[in-house]
Scaffold this motif. Structure first.
Motif, PDB file in Angstrom:
ATOM      1  N   SER A  30       0.826  -1.205   0.000  1.00  0.00           N
ATOM      2  CA  SER A  30       0.000   0.000   0.000  1.00  0.00           C
ATOM      3  C   SER A  30       0.863   1.259   0.000  1.00  0.00           C
ATOM      4  CB  SER A  30      -0.920  -0.014   1.233  1.00  0.00           C
ATOM      5  OG  SER A  30      -1.630   1.196   1.350  1.00  0.00           O
ATOM      6  N   GLN A  31       1.941   1.243   0.780  1.00  0.00           N
ATOM      7  CA  GLN A  31       2.826   2.402   0.818  1.00  0.00           C
ATOM      8  C   GLN A  31       3.444   2.658  -0.547  1.00  0.00           C
ATOM      9  OE1 GLN A  31       5.258   0.965   4.026  1.00  0.00           O
ATOM     10  NE2 GLN A  31       4.181   2.176   5.563  1.00  0.00           N
ATOM     11  N   TYR A  32       3.839   1.606  -1.226  1.00  0.00           N
ATOM     12  CA  TYR A  32       4.405   1.760  -2.563  1.00  0.00           C
ATOM     13  C   TYR A  32       3.352   2.236  -3.554  1.00  0.00           C
ATOM     14  CZ  TYR A  32       6.161   0.777  -7.176  1.00  0.00           C
ATOM     15  OH  TYR A  32       6.510   0.896  -8.491  1.00  0.00           O
ATOM     16  N   ASN A  33       2.186   1.636  -3.505  1.00  0.00           N
ATOM     17  CA  ASN A  33       1.134   2.012  -4.450  1.00  0.00           C
ATOM     18  C   ASN A  33       0.699   3.459  -4.281  1.00  0.00           C
ATOM     19  OD1 ASN A  33       0.677  -0.327  -6.051  1.00  0.00           O
ATOM     20  ND2 ASN A  33      -0.265  -1.337  -4.307  1.00  0.00           N
ATOM     21  N   ASN A  34       0.768   3.971  -3.055  1.00  0.00           N
ATOM     22  CA  ASN A  34       0.381   5.363  -2.820  1.00  0.00           C
ATOM     23  C   ASN A  34       1.482   6.350  -3.191  1.00  0.00           C
ATOM     24  OD1 ASN A  34      -2.380   5.542  -1.674  1.00  0.00           O
ATOM     25  ND2 ASN A  34      -1.551   4.117  -0.174  1.00  0.00           N
ATOM     26  N   SER A  35       2.727   5.958  -2.984  1.00  0.00           N
ATOM     27  CA  SER A  35       3.840   6.886  -3.239  1.00  0.00           C
ATOM     28  C   SER A  35       4.432   6.741  -4.636  1.00  0.00           C
ATOM     29  CB  SER A  35       4.949   6.667  -2.216  1.00  0.00           C
ATOM     30  OG  SER A  35       5.566   5.396  -2.401  1.00  0.00           O
ATOM     31  N   LYS A  36       4.314   5.549  -5.210  1.00  0.00           N
ATOM     32  CA  LYS A  36       4.950   5.233  -6.500  1.00  0.00           C
ATOM     33  C   LYS A  36       6.463   5.441  -6.441  1.00  0.00           C
ATOM     34  CE  LYS A  36       0.901   4.447  -8.268  1.00  0.00           C
ATOM     35  NZ  LYS A  36       0.415   3.060  -8.263  1.00  0.00           N
ATOM     36  N   ARG A  37       7.032   5.201  -5.269  1.00  0.00           N
ATOM     37  CA  ARG A  37       8.471   5.330  -5.080  1.00  0.00           C
ATOM     38  C   ARG A  37       9.036   4.082  -4.409  1.00  0.00           C
ATOM     39  NH1 ARG A  37      10.728   8.938  -8.396  1.00  0.00           N
ATOM     40  NH2 ARG A  37       9.592  10.900  -8.341  1.00  0.00           N
ATOM     41  N   PRO A  38      10.284   3.723  -4.711  1.00  0.00           N
ATOM     42  CA  PRO A  38      10.925   2.614  -3.997  1.00  0.00           C
ATOM     43  C   PRO A  38      11.015   2.917  -2.511  1.00  0.00           C
ATOM     44  CG  PRO A  38      12.223   3.300  -5.907  1.00  0.00           C
ATOM     45  CD  PRO A  38      11.166   4.333  -5.714  1.00  0.00           C
ATOM     46  N   MET A  39      11.209   1.871  -1.719  1.00  0.00           N
ATOM     47  CA  MET A  39      11.251   2.002  -0.270  1.00  0.00           C
ATOM     48  C   MET A  39      12.552   1.461   0.296  1.00  0.00           C
ATOM     49  SD  MET A  39       7.469   0.545   0.683  1.00  0.00           S
ATOM     50  CE  MET A  39       8.082   0.115   2.319  1.00  0.00           C
ATOM     51  N   MET A  40      12.972   2.061   1.410  1.00  0.00           N
ATOM     52  CA  MET A  40      14.027   1.495   2.241  1.00  0.00           C
ATOM     53  C   MET A  40      13.474   1.321   3.648  1.00  0.00           C
ATOM     54  SD  MET A  40      17.547   3.527   1.237  1.00  0.00           S
ATOM     55  CE  MET A  40      18.495   2.542   2.395  1.00  0.00           C
ATOM     56  N   ILE A  41      13.786   0.187   4.268  1.00  0.00           N
ATOM     57  CA  ILE A  41      13.466  -0.011   5.679  1.00  0.00           C
ATOM     58  C   ILE A  41      14.725   0.352   6.450  1.00  0.00           C
ATOM     59  CG2 ILE A  41      12.670  -1.603   7.447  1.00  0.00           C
ATOM     60  CD1 ILE A  41      10.602  -0.975   5.243  1.00  0.00           C
ATOM     61  N   THR A  42      14.683   1.475   7.154  1.00  0.00           N
ATOM     62  CA  THR A  42      15.900   2.048   7.721  1.00  0.00           C
ATOM     63  C   THR A  42      16.120   1.706   9.192  1.00  0.00           C
ATOM     64  OG1 THR A  42      14.592   4.095   7.851  1.00  0.00           O
ATOM     65  CG2 THR A  42      16.211   3.929   6.093  1.00  0.00           C
ATOM     66  N   GLU A  43      15.183   1.017   9.816  1.00  0.00           N
ATOM     67  CA  GLU A  43      15.394   0.449  11.153  1.00  0.00           C
ATOM     68  C   GLU A  43      14.529  -0.784  11.293  1.00  0.00           C
ATOM     69  OE1 GLU A  43      14.992   2.525  14.826  1.00  0.00           O
ATOM     70  OE2 GLU A  43      16.088   4.286  14.121  1.00  0.00           O
ATOM     71  N   TRP A  44      15.129  -1.851  11.810  1.00  0.00           N
ATOM     72  CA  TRP A  44      14.382  -3.046  12.199  1.00  0.00           C
ATOM     73  C   TRP A  44      15.265  -3.901  13.096  1.00  0.00           C
ATOM     74  CZ3 TRP A  44      16.139  -7.843  10.082  1.00  0.00           C
ATOM     75  CH2 TRP A  44      17.079  -7.726   9.041  1.00  0.00           C
ATOM     76  N   SER A  45      14.658  -4.576  14.058  1.00  0.00           N
ATOM     77  CA  SER A  45      15.433  -5.364  15.004  1.00  0.00           C
ATOM     78  C   SER A  45      14.511  -6.266  15.811  1.00  0.00           C
ATOM     79  CB  SER A  45      16.223  -4.440  15.938  1.00  0.00           C
ATOM     80  OG  SER A  45      17.292  -5.127  16.556  1.00  0.00           O
ATOM     81  N   PHE A  46      15.112  -7.252  16.466  1.00  0.00           N
ATOM     82  CA  PHE A  46      14.346  -8.214  17.268  1.00  0.00           C
ATOM     83  C   PHE A  46      15.117  -8.518  18.558  1.00  0.00           C
ATOM     84  CE2 PHE A  46      13.532  -9.038  12.766  1.00  0.00           C
ATOM     85  CZ  PHE A  46      12.156  -8.933  12.720  1.00  0.00           C
ATOM     86  N   PRO A  47      14.929  -7.725  19.621  1.00  0.00           N
ATOM     87  CA  PRO A  47      15.649  -7.960  20.877  1.00  0.00           C
ATOM     88  C   PRO A  47      15.289  -9.303  21.513  1.00  0.00           C
ATOM     89  CG  PRO A  47      14.689  -5.751  20.806  1.00  0.00           C
ATOM     90  CD  PRO A  47      14.103  -6.511  19.664  1.00  0.00           C
ATOM     91  N   ALA A  48      16.295  -9.958  22.090  1.00  0.00           N
ATOM     92  CA  ALA A  48      16.085 -11.261  22.735  1.00  0.00           C
ATOM     93  C   ALA A  48      16.240 -11.129  24.249  1.00  0.00           C
ATOM     94  CB  ALA A  48      17.060 -12.298  22.191  1.00  0.00           C
ATOM     95  N   MET A  49      15.382 -11.831  24.966  1.00  0.00           N
ATOM     96  CA  MET A  49      15.355 -11.716  26.423  1.00  0.00           C
ATOM     97  C   MET A  49      16.503 -12.470  27.104  1.00  0.00           C
ATOM     98  SD  MET A  49      12.920  -9.651  26.654  1.00  0.00           S
ATOM     99  CE  MET A  49      12.908  -9.533  28.445  1.00  0.00           C
ATOM    100  N   ASP A  50      17.162 -13.398  26.406  1.00  0.00           N
ATOM    101  CA  ASP A  50      18.272 -14.131  27.028  1.00  0.00           C
ATOM    102  C   ASP A  50      19.588 -13.355  26.987  1.00  0.00           C
ATOM    103  OD1 ASP A  50      18.997 -14.328  24.368  1.00  0.00           O
ATOM    104  OD2 ASP A  50      19.210 -16.513  24.358  1.00  0.00           O
ATOM    105  N   SER A  51      19.535 -12.102  26.540  1.00  0.00           N
ATOM    106  CA  SER A  51      20.743 -11.279  26.444  1.00  0.00           C
ATOM    107  C   SER A  51      21.193 -10.745  27.796  1.00  0.00           C
ATOM    108  CB  SER A  51      20.486 -10.093  25.508  1.00  0.00           C
ATOM    109  OG  SER A  51      19.417  -9.289  26.012  1.00  0.00           O
ATOM    110  N   GLY A  52      20.302 -10.814  28.795  1.00  0.00           N
ATOM    111  CA  GLY A  52      20.617 -10.267  30.101  1.00  0.00           C
ATOM    112  C   GLY A  52      20.303  -8.789  30.234  1.00  0.00           C
ATOM    113  N   LEU A  53      19.793  -8.170  29.169  1.00  0.00           N
ATOM    114  CA  LEU A  53      19.413  -6.759  29.199  1.00  0.00           C
ATOM    115  C   LEU A  53      17.926  -6.636  29.517  1.00  0.00           C
ATOM    116  CD1 LEU A  53      21.431  -5.615  26.079  1.00  0.00           C
ATOM    117  CD2 LEU A  53      21.883  -4.954  28.444  1.00  0.00           C
ATOM    118  N   PRO A  54      17.501  -5.504  30.083  1.00  0.00           N
ATOM    119  CA  PRO A  54      16.096  -5.348  30.473  1.00  0.00           C
ATOM    120  C   PRO A  54      15.124  -5.412  29.299  1.00  0.00           C
ATOM    121  CG  PRO A  54      17.469  -3.696  31.547  1.00  0.00           C
ATOM    122  CD  PRO A  54      18.337  -4.375  30.538  1.00  0.00           C
ATOM    123  N   ASN A  55      15.490  -4.816  28.173  1.00  0.00           N
ATOM    124  CA  ASN A  55      14.622  -4.806  26.986  1.00  0.00           C
ATOM    125  C   ASN A  55      13.228  -4.250  27.286  1.00  0.00           C
ATOM    126  OD1 ASN A  55      16.532  -6.063  25.178  1.00  0.00           O
ATOM    127  ND2 ASN A  55      16.109  -7.984  26.237  1.00  0.00           N
TER     128      ASN A  55
END
Length: 200
Positions: free
Chosen positions: A51-76
């Motif tokens: 939908s974002q592409y169809n509305n903008s008619k422009r290519p896209m970049m995903i400039t942030e994405w991540s998946f924090p894991a709870m076994d890292s010892g960090l609070p998250n």
């Protein structure tokens, strides 16, 4: 080249149409959930990006994405990102999402967030975003997975294809199918005959 403002997740169709006039590429920060039972990206995200592409008619970049894991010892506890239990699940999510983005012809880049974990000191989040921990030690399973997946993204993207939006108009016993988008459409039509679903 103008690469947009890094929209948070999405924007409205009217904004995207205007942005498409003045940007070469539109950029989005996107932190999706992964269906861990089926190991897939839910269809909602594909529909959103399409939908974002169809509305903008422009290519896209995903400039942030991540998946924090709870076994890292960090609070998250702060920050974006679908939380998973283990580094193994985190690596799986990386593979699923990166490969999905590569399969979309209008996505021309994706930037994982981030190199280093957010530490618990200095007012930071204390979140497992990094390819390496705060000591600079790599999360081996994640980095090995990223190396393997990334090495195949270009070839995957070169063969990518997507389907535009099909519009159905029903008038009596007649169904008219049209595609007004600039992306070629493909798909199956299912019909119910005597209580049994059949495809064309």
């Amino acid at each position: 080249m103008i690469i947009g403002c890094r929209f948070a997740w999405y924007s409205t169709p009217s904004i995207l149409k205007v942005a498409g006039k003045y940007n070469d590429i539109l950029s989005f920060n996107s932190y999706p959930e992964i269906n861990m039972n089926e190991a897939v990206l839910p269809p909602f995200y594909h529909d959103l990006y399409n939908s974002q592409y169809n509305n903008s008619k422009r290519p896209m970049m995903i400039t942030e994405w991540s998946f924090p894991a709870m076994d890292s010892g960090l609070p998250n506890k702060k920050g974006s990102g679908f939380r998973v239990d283990t580094q193994k699940q985190r690596a799986l999510c990386y593979s699923i999402y990166a490969n999905k983005l590569a399969s979309l012809p209008f996505v021309v880049g994706c930037h994982f967030f981030m190199w280093l974990d957010a530490p618990t000191s200095g007012g930071d989040d204390g979140c497992n975003y990094g390819l390496v921990n705060v000591k600079g030690e790599p999360y081996t399973l994640l980095t090995q997975t990223a190396s393997k997946v990334n090495s195949g993204l270009l070839s995957r993207h070169m063969t990518s294809k997507d389907s535009g939006i099909l519009n159905l108009k029903i008038s009596g016993d007649t169904v008219t199918i049209s595609n007004s988008d600039e992306i070629a459409s493909a798909g199956k039509i299912w019909r119910q005959v005597n209580g049994v679903w059949k495809s064309n």
